[in-house]
Motif scaffolding. Structure first.
Motif, PDB file in Angstrom:
ATOM      1  N   ALA A  84       0.915  -1.244   0.017  1.00  0.00           N
ATOM      2  CA  ALA A  84      -0.089  -0.030   0.017  1.00  0.00           C
ATOM      3  C   ALA A  84       0.948   1.309   0.024  1.00  0.00           C
ATOM      4  CB  ALA A  84      -0.956   0.021   1.217  1.00  0.00           C
ATOM      5  N   ALA A  85       2.073   1.271   0.716  1.00  0.00           N
ATOM      6  CA  ALA A  85       3.074   2.098   0.544  1.00  0.00           C
ATOM      7  C   ALA A  85       3.948   2.263  -0.675  1.00  0.00           C
ATOM      8  CB  ALA A  85       3.919   2.127   1.785  1.00  0.00           C
ATOM      9  N   GLY A  86       3.576   1.503  -1.561  1.00  0.00           N
ATOM     10  CA  GLY A  86       4.293   1.392  -2.948  1.00  0.00           C
ATOM     11  C   GLY A  86       5.598   0.607  -2.904  1.00  0.00           C
ATOM     12  N   ALA A  87       5.786  -0.049  -2.103  1.00  0.00           N
ATOM     13  CA  ALA A  87       6.808  -0.870  -2.008  1.00  0.00           C
ATOM     14  C   ALA A  87       6.604  -2.206  -2.996  1.00  0.00           C
ATOM     15  CB  ALA A  87       7.205  -1.517  -0.573  1.00  0.00           C
ATOM     16  N   SER A  88       7.696  -2.557  -3.617  1.00  0.00           N
ATOM     17  CA  SER A  88       7.608  -3.734  -4.550  1.00  0.00           C
ATOM     18  C   SER A  88       7.991  -4.980  -3.605  1.00  0.00           C
ATOM     19  CB  SER A  88       8.866  -4.004  -5.410  1.00  0.00           C
ATOM     20  OG  SER A  88       8.902  -4.871  -6.389  1.00  0.00           O
ATOM     21  N   ALA A  89       7.000  -6.001  -4.002  1.00  0.00           N
ATOM     22  CA  ALA A  89       6.893  -7.306  -2.902  1.00  0.00           C
ATOM     23  C   ALA A  89       6.698  -8.537  -3.774  1.00  0.00           C
ATOM     24  CB  ALA A  89       5.867  -6.913  -2.080  1.00  0.00           C
ATOM     25  N   GLN A  90       7.601  -9.656  -3.526  1.00  0.00           N
ATOM     26  CA  GLN A  90       7.342 -10.968  -3.816  1.00  0.00           C
ATOM     27  C   GLN A  90       6.768 -12.036  -2.809  1.00  0.00           C
ATOM     28  OE1 GLN A  90      10.708 -12.239  -6.320  1.00  0.00           O
ATOM     29  NE2 GLN A  90      10.649 -10.301  -7.494  1.00  0.00           N
ATOM     30  N   TYR A  91       6.221 -12.713  -3.233  1.00  0.00           N
ATOM     31  CA  TYR A  91       5.864 -13.785  -2.260  1.00  0.00           C
ATOM     32  C   TYR A  91       6.324 -15.258  -2.745  1.00  0.00           C
ATOM     33  CZ  TYR A  91       2.876 -17.393  -0.047  1.00  0.00           C
ATOM     34  OH  TYR A  91       2.729 -18.466   0.533  1.00  0.00           O
ATOM     35  N   TRP A  92       7.220 -15.912  -1.901  1.00  0.00           N
ATOM     36  CA  TRP A  92       7.664 -17.183  -2.285  1.00  0.00           C
ATOM     37  C   TRP A  92       7.309 -18.312  -1.371  1.00  0.00           C
ATOM     38  CZ3 TRP A  92      11.400 -17.948  -6.076  1.00  0.00           C
ATOM     39  CH2 TRP A  92      11.984 -16.725  -6.943  1.00  0.00           C
ATOM     40  N   SER A  93       6.905 -19.289  -1.853  1.00  0.00           N
ATOM     41  CA  SER A  93       6.594 -20.507  -1.088  1.00  0.00           C
ATOM     42  C   SER A  93       7.208 -21.918  -1.354  1.00  0.00           C
ATOM     43  CB  SER A  93       5.016 -20.774  -1.507  1.00  0.00           C
ATOM     44  OG  SER A  93       4.651 -22.022  -0.995  1.00  0.00           O
ATOM     45  N   GLU A  94       7.316 -22.525  -0.355  1.00  0.00           N
ATOM     46  CA  GLU A  94       8.110 -23.863  -0.530  1.00  0.00           C
ATOM     47  C   GLU A  94       7.257 -25.098  -0.490  1.00  0.00           C
ATOM     48  OE1 GLU A  94      11.052 -24.664   2.451  1.00  0.00           O
ATOM     49  OE2 GLU A  94       9.595 -24.060   3.793  1.00  0.00           O
ATOM     50  N   GLU A  95       5.990 -25.012  -0.824  1.00  0.00           N
ATOM     51  CA  GLU A  95       4.788 -25.922  -0.757  1.00  0.00           C
ATOM     52  C   GLU A  95       5.357 -27.105  -1.659  1.00  0.00           C
ATOM     53  OE1 GLU A  95       0.516 -24.440  -0.352  1.00  0.00           O
ATOM     54  OE2 GLU A  95       1.602 -24.122  -2.204  1.00  0.00           O
TER      55      GLU A  95
END
Length: 152
Positions: A131-142
């Motif tokens: 929401a503050a404009g930061a770039s983000a990635q979500y990583w999973s090891e499922e």
């Protein structure tokens, strides 16, 4: 401009994932701050990181020593690390700000997938940072290996 990488731990323990990420960060020439919300967790990580195999040595120290500024990896509960990190790894729900995501090479947020409070905290951090404009990635090891599942 950096990015926040969220690591959802479901297969490997925190210390194993942290070893992998710290090794890669040091290979990139980055200094790192491992930021925890509680000193007891950081003390346990300190012992575990020193106890690794001889070929997996990770030079690091706990904040509060005379050589903090020289540490390639500094374990701390403070927002400002004296080793001038280019990467911050947040564990145990430690605070992360969007301004530091933008200023650093990378911010890694590691959270336990079996802990409902940790999941809720990571979701809150994702929402706040993006929401503050930061770039983000979500990583999973499922699947047994790390896979990028989302990016914003």
């Amino acid at each position: 401009m950096g990015a926040a990488y969220f690591y959802h731990l479901t297969q490997r323990p925190l210390v194993e994932t942290l070893r992998m990420l710290l090794s890669k960060s040091l290979e990139n020439g980055w200094t790192v701050a491992v930021r925890g919300a509680h000193s007891a967790q950081l003390e346990a990580l300190d012992v575990a990181l020193w106890g690794g195999a001889a070929d997996s040595f990770l030079p690091h120290g706990m904040a509060g020593g005379p050589h903090d500024a020289d540490q390639p990896v500094l374990l701390t509960t403070q927002m400002q690390a004296t080793n001038q990190p280019r990467c911050v790894m947040a564990v145990g729900g430690a605070e992360v700000e969007a301004t530091e995501v933008a200023a650093l090479e990378r911010v890694c947020i590691l959270f336990d997938g079996d802990d409902e409070a940790a999941l809720a905290r990571a979701r809150e951090q994702w929402k706040t940072l993006t929401a503050a404009g930061a770039s983000a990635q979500y990583w999973s090891e499922e699947s047994g290996r790390w896979e990028k599942k989302a990016e914003k």
